[in-house]
Write a protein that holds these residues in place. Structure first.
Motif, PDB file in Angstrom:
ATOM      1  N   TRP A 203      33.824  52.944  35.754  1.00  0.00           N
ATOM      2  CA  TRP A 203      34.212  51.706  35.294  1.00  0.00           C
ATOM      3  C   TRP A 203      35.630  51.249  35.939  1.00  0.00           C
ATOM      4  O   TRP A 203      36.530  52.150  35.974  1.00  0.00           O
ATOM      5  CB  TRP A 203      34.391  51.183  33.855  1.00  0.00           C
ATOM      6  N   SER A 204      35.813  49.994  36.484  1.00  0.00           N
ATOM      7  CA  SER A 204      37.104  49.426  36.964  1.00  0.00           C
ATOM      8  C   SER A 204      37.737  48.685  35.897  1.00  0.00           C
ATOM      9  O   SER A 204      36.965  47.719  35.447  1.00  0.00           O
ATOM     10  CB  SER A 204      37.097  48.960  38.256  1.00  0.00           C
ATOM     11  N   ILE A 205      39.047  48.739  35.403  1.00  0.00           N
ATOM     12  CA  ILE A 205      39.542  47.839  34.522  1.00  0.00           C
ATOM     13  C   ILE A 205      40.785  47.545  35.163  1.00  0.00           C
ATOM     14  O   ILE A 205      41.758  48.060  35.482  1.00  0.00           O
ATOM     15  CB  ILE A 205      40.000  48.959  33.457  1.00  0.00           C
ATOM     16  N   ALA A 207      44.026  44.324  35.019  1.00  0.00           N
ATOM     17  CA  ALA A 207      44.904  43.943  34.318  1.00  0.00           C
ATOM     18  C   ALA A 207      44.581  42.746  33.402  1.00  0.00           C
ATOM     19  O   ALA A 207      45.024  42.437  32.485  1.00  0.00           O
ATOM     20  CB  ALA A 207      46.238  43.698  34.963  1.00  0.00           C
ATOM     21  N   ASP A 208      43.846  42.008  34.069  1.00  0.00           N
ATOM     22  CA  ASP A 208      43.578  40.573  33.462  1.00  0.00           C
ATOM     23  C   ASP A 208      42.406  40.769  32.260  1.00  0.00           C
ATOM     24  O   ASP A 208      41.618  39.949  31.579  1.00  0.00           O
ATOM     25  CB  ASP A 208      42.834  39.576  34.470  1.00  0.00           C
ATOM     26  N   GLY A 209      41.865  42.039  32.066  1.00  0.00           N
ATOM     27  CA  GLY A 209      40.958  42.369  31.208  1.00  0.00           C
ATOM     28  C   GLY A 209      39.338  42.555  31.880  1.00  0.00           C
ATOM     29  O   GLY A 209      38.421  42.823  31.208  1.00  0.00           O
ATOM     30  N   THR A 210      39.290  42.178  33.084  1.00  0.00           N
ATOM     31  CA  THR A 210      37.890  42.478  33.800  1.00  0.00           C
ATOM     32  C   THR A 210      37.754  43.809  33.904  1.00  0.00           C
ATOM     33  O   THR A 210      38.394  44.620  34.303  1.00  0.00           O
ATOM     34  CB  THR A 210      38.123  41.785  35.421  1.00  0.00           C
ATOM     35  N   VAL A 211      36.451  44.142  33.289  1.00  0.00           N
ATOM     36  CA  VAL A 211      36.038  45.632  33.098  1.00  0.00           C
ATOM     37  C   VAL A 211      34.576  45.561  34.141  1.00  0.00           C
ATOM     38  O   VAL A 211      33.617  44.579  33.684  1.00  0.00           O
ATOM     39  CB  VAL A 211      35.627  46.139  32.025  1.00  0.00           C
ATOM     40  N   THR A 212      34.440  46.155  35.183  1.00  0.00           N
ATOM     41  CA  THR A 212      33.404  46.131  36.328  1.00  0.00           C
ATOM     42  C   THR A 212      32.884  47.545  36.262  1.00  0.00           C
ATOM     43  O   THR A 212      33.467  48.557  36.392  1.00  0.00           O
ATOM     44  CB  THR A 212      33.852  45.594  37.443  1.00  0.00           C
ATOM     45  N   ALA A 213      31.353  47.557  36.174  1.00  0.00           N
ATOM     46  CA  ALA A 213      30.785  48.950  36.553  1.00  0.00           C
ATOM     47  C   ALA A 213      31.040  49.242  38.043  1.00  0.00           C
ATOM     48  O   ALA A 213      30.705  48.483  38.847  1.00  0.00           O
ATOM     49  CB  ALA A 213      29.448  48.835  36.117  1.00  0.00           C
ATOM     50  N   GLY A 214      31.411  50.555  38.108  1.00  0.00           N
ATOM     51  CA  GLY A 214      31.587  50.958  39.505  1.00  0.00           C
ATOM     52  C   GLY A 214      32.985  50.847  39.831  1.00  0.00           C
ATOM     53  O   GLY A 214      33.934  50.552  38.932  1.00  0.00           O
ATOM     54  N   LEU A 215      33.551  51.351  40.951  1.00  0.00           N
ATOM     55  CA  LEU A 215      34.593  51.560  41.328  1.00  0.00           C
ATOM     56  C   LEU A 215      35.288  50.486  42.156  1.00  0.00           C
ATOM     57  O   LEU A 215      34.506  49.584  42.848  1.00  0.00           O
ATOM     58  CB  LEU A 215      34.732  52.725  42.398  1.00  0.00           C
ATOM     59  N   ALA A 216      36.483  49.988  41.730  1.00  0.00           N
ATOM     60  CA  ALA A 216      37.160  48.735  42.227  1.00  0.00           C
ATOM     61  C   ALA A 216      37.074  48.777  43.813  1.00  0.00           C
ATOM     62  O   ALA A 216      37.282  49.834  44.317  1.00  0.00           O
ATOM     63  CB  ALA A 216      38.644  48.656  41.765  1.00  0.00           C
ATOM     64  N   GLN A 217      37.039  47.825  44.363  1.00  0.00           N
ATOM     65  CA  GLN A 217      37.035  47.578  45.764  1.00  0.00           C
ATOM     66  C   GLN A 217      38.491  47.585  46.412  1.00  0.00           C
ATOM     67  O   GLN A 217      38.738  48.203  47.561  1.00  0.00           O
ATOM     68  CB  GLN A 217      36.340  46.232  46.289  1.00  0.00           C
ATOM     69  N   VAL A 218      39.523  47.261  45.534  1.00  0.00           N
ATOM     70  CA  VAL A 218      40.775  47.236  45.812  1.00  0.00           C
ATOM     71  C   VAL A 218      41.395  48.631  45.556  1.00  0.00           C
ATOM     72  O   VAL A 218      40.969  49.221  44.893  1.00  0.00           O
ATOM     73  CB  VAL A 218      41.706  46.012  45.277  1.00  0.00           C
ATOM     74  N   HIS A 219      42.654  48.725  46.004  1.00  0.00           N
ATOM     75  CA  HIS A 219      43.279  50.129  45.595  1.00  0.00           C
ATOM     76  C   HIS A 219      43.477  50.234  44.293  1.00  0.00           C
ATOM     77  O   HIS A 219      44.208  49.511  43.680  1.00  0.00           O
ATOM     78  CB  HIS A 219      44.644  50.329  46.563  1.00  0.00           C
ATOM     79  N   ARG A 220      43.253  51.536  43.787  1.00  0.00           N
ATOM     80  CA  ARG A 220      43.393  51.807  42.344  1.00  0.00           C
ATOM     81  C   ARG A 220      44.570  52.732  42.129  1.00  0.00           C
ATOM     82  O   ARG A 220      45.005  53.343  42.993  1.00  0.00           O
ATOM     83  CB  ARG A 220      42.125  52.627  41.726  1.00  0.00           C
ATOM     84  N   ALA A 221      45.254  52.451  41.064  1.00  0.00           N
ATOM     85  CA  ALA A 221      46.685  52.944  40.772  1.00  0.00           C
ATOM     86  C   ALA A 221      46.191  54.469  40.156  1.00  0.00           C
ATOM     87  O   ALA A 221      47.111  55.381  40.675  1.00  0.00           O
ATOM     88  CB  ALA A 221      47.446  52.245  39.892  1.00  0.00           C
ATOM     89  N   ALA A 222      45.161  54.454  39.358  1.00  0.00           N
ATOM     90  CA  ALA A 222      44.953  55.892  38.891  1.00  0.00           C
ATOM     91  C   ALA A 222      43.588  55.927  38.338  1.00  0.00           C
ATOM     92  O   ALA A 222      42.708  54.894  38.352  1.00  0.00           O
ATOM     93  CB  ALA A 222      45.737  56.076  37.477  1.00  0.00           C
ATOM     94  N   ASP A 223      43.158  57.164  38.421  1.00  0.00           N
ATOM     95  CA  ASP A 223      41.796  57.631  38.120  1.00  0.00           C
ATOM     96  C   ASP A 223      41.640  58.490  37.110  1.00  0.00           C
ATOM     97  O   ASP A 223      41.949  59.635  36.960  1.00  0.00           O
ATOM     98  CB  ASP A 223      40.970  58.235  39.419  1.00  0.00           C
ATOM     99  N   ILE A 224      41.095  57.846  35.814  1.00  0.00           N
ATOM    100  CA  ILE A 224      40.985  58.603  34.811  1.00  0.00           C
ATOM    101  C   ILE A 224      39.546  58.866  34.296  1.00  0.00           C
ATOM    102  O   ILE A 224      38.524  58.244  34.506  1.00  0.00           O
ATOM    103  CB  ILE A 224      41.440  57.623  33.451  1.00  0.00           C
ATOM    104  N   VAL A 225      39.526  60.530  34.120  1.00  0.00           N
ATOM    105  CA  VAL A 225      38.044  61.120  33.655  1.00  0.00           C
ATOM    106  C   VAL A 225      38.272  61.655  32.684  1.00  0.00           C
ATOM    107  O   VAL A 225      39.059  62.406  32.140  1.00  0.00           O
ATOM    108  CB  VAL A 225      38.011  62.061  34.872  1.00  0.00           C
ATOM    109  N   ALA A 226      37.236  61.470  31.740  1.00  0.00           N
ATOM    110  CA  ALA A 226      37.123  61.725  30.308  1.00  0.00           C
ATOM    111  C   ALA A 226      35.629  61.991  29.845  1.00  0.00           C
ATOM    112  O   ALA A 226      34.777  61.731  30.823  1.00  0.00           O
ATOM    113  CB  ALA A 226      37.670  61.016  29.418  1.00  0.00           C
ATOM    114  N   THR A 227      35.218  62.605  28.815  1.00  0.00           N
ATOM    115  CA  THR A 227      34.091  62.765  28.528  1.00  0.00           C
ATOM    116  C   THR A 227      33.595  61.797  27.534  1.00  0.00           C
ATOM    117  O   THR A 227      34.539  61.120  26.703  1.00  0.00           O
ATOM    118  CB  THR A 227      33.859  64.227  27.701  1.00  0.00           C
TER     119      THR A 227
END
Length: 265
Positions: A203-205, A207-227
C-alpha cells in the motif's frame, strides 16, 4: 494501481465469532476474572465490550456510539454498566447479539446500503458495510489475540488470509481518516507499507490520507516492511514497533517518524 479483491467480511466475522465462543466455552472462574492486557479490563470485561458493541447496534445507544467524541470513554461506560454481571450473562449477550450482527452484515453486504457512509465517533465516516463487517472483525481479532489469550496463557487462535485482509482493510481505513483529520505537515512524500504473510500486500500512504493498493507512482520517501501478524499489535500501540519485525528502506528517519505517529484505535 493494483485492484485488490474485496474480502468476505461476513465470513471473517463469523469465523472470529466462533473463536470467541470456543475460547469462552471452557473459561474457569479465575480466567473470567483475570486481568486482561486491555488496561483496566478483566477478561470478562473484554467480552462484555464485544457483546455490548454488538447489542448497541440494535438499540438507541447506537446513536451515542456514532456521535461520541471519545469512543474509548464510551466503550468504558458500556463495560462499566455490565461489570456486576455474571460471566454467563455476559456470554449470553455476546452470543445472541453477535449472531445478529453477523446476519445483518451478510444482508447489507449485497445491497447499495453497504456503500452509504456514516460517522463513527471521532474516527470519521465509513461505509456501513465496512463498519458492520471489518470494524467488528478488527475488534474481535485484536482483543482475542492480544488482550485475552496471552493474558490467561491460552494458545493464540489461528487465522486465515480472508480474516487478515479484513483486519488490514479496517485499520488502513482508520489510518486514512486520521491523516485527513490531522495532516502531518512534515510529510511531503508518501511512504509504502508492505505487509507480508496472510492477507498481506503493498500500500502507498500519502500525507493527505490517501491509501492506495500498490506502490506509489511518485518517489517514495520510505519503504516500511512488516508482517501481517504483528501489524495489529504495534499499529494499535499494544507493542512498540521498535520491538517487532519491521524494516525501513529509503529515508530511515522519515520512516521512523511516520511509524511513531501511527496509533490506530
Amino acid at each position: 494501481m493494483i485492484v485488490r479483491a474485496q474480502p468476505n467480511r461476513t465470513a471473517a466475522l463469523r469465523a472470529e465469532r466462533d473463536e470467541i465462543l470456543r475460547l469462552c466455552s471452557d473459561l474457569s472462574c479465575q480466567e473470567w476474572t483475570a486481568r486482561s492486557a486491555a488496561e483496566g479490563w478483566r477478561v470478562q470485561d473484554v467480552v462484555a465490550h464485544l457483546g455490548s458493541g454488538c447489542h448497541s447496534l440494535f438499540t438507541p445507544s447506537a446513536v451515542t456510539m456514532l456521535l461520541s467524541k471519545d469512543i474509548e470513554h464510551t466503550n468504558d461506560t458500556m463495560v462499566a454498566a455490565r461489570r456486576s454481571w455474571e460471566p454467563d450473562r455476559v456470554l449470553q449477550e455476546y452470543s445472541r447479539w453477535s449472531a445478529r450482527v453477523t446476519r445483518l452484515s451478510g444482508a447489507v453486504a449485497t445491497t447499495p446500503l453497504s456503500r452509504l457512509r456514516i460517522r463513527l465517533a471521532e474516527l470519521g465516516s465509513f461505509p456501513i458495510g465496512l463498519l458492520l463487517g471489518a470494524a467488528m472483525v478488527f475488534d474481535h481479532h485484536t482483543h482475542l489475540r492480544f488482550d485475552i489469550a496471552p493474558a490467561i496463557g491460552r494458545e493464540t487462535p489461528p487465522t486465515d488470509a480472508n480474516r487478515m485482509s479484513v483486519v488490514i482493510e479496517w485499520m488502513l481505513a482508520v489510518l486514512s481518516n486520521q491523516l485527513r483529520q490531522a495532516p502531518l505537515e512534515w510529510m511531503r512524500r508518501p511512504v509504502s507499507l508492505e505487509l507480508t504473510g496472510l492477507g498481506g500486500g503493498f500500500w502507498s500512504i500519502a500525507a493527505d490520507g490517501t491509501v492506495t493498493a500498490g506502490l506509489a507512482q511518485v518517489h517514495r520517501a520510505a519503504d516500511i516492511v512488516a508482517t501481517t501478524e504483528e501489524f495489529p499489535e504495534w499499529a494499535t500501540r499494544r507493542a512498540r514497533w521498535q520491538d517487532r519485525n519491521i524494516t525501513i528502506g529509503g529515508d530511515h528517519d522519515y520512516g521512523e517518524r511516520f511509524l511513531n505517529v501511527v496509533n490506530i484505535v
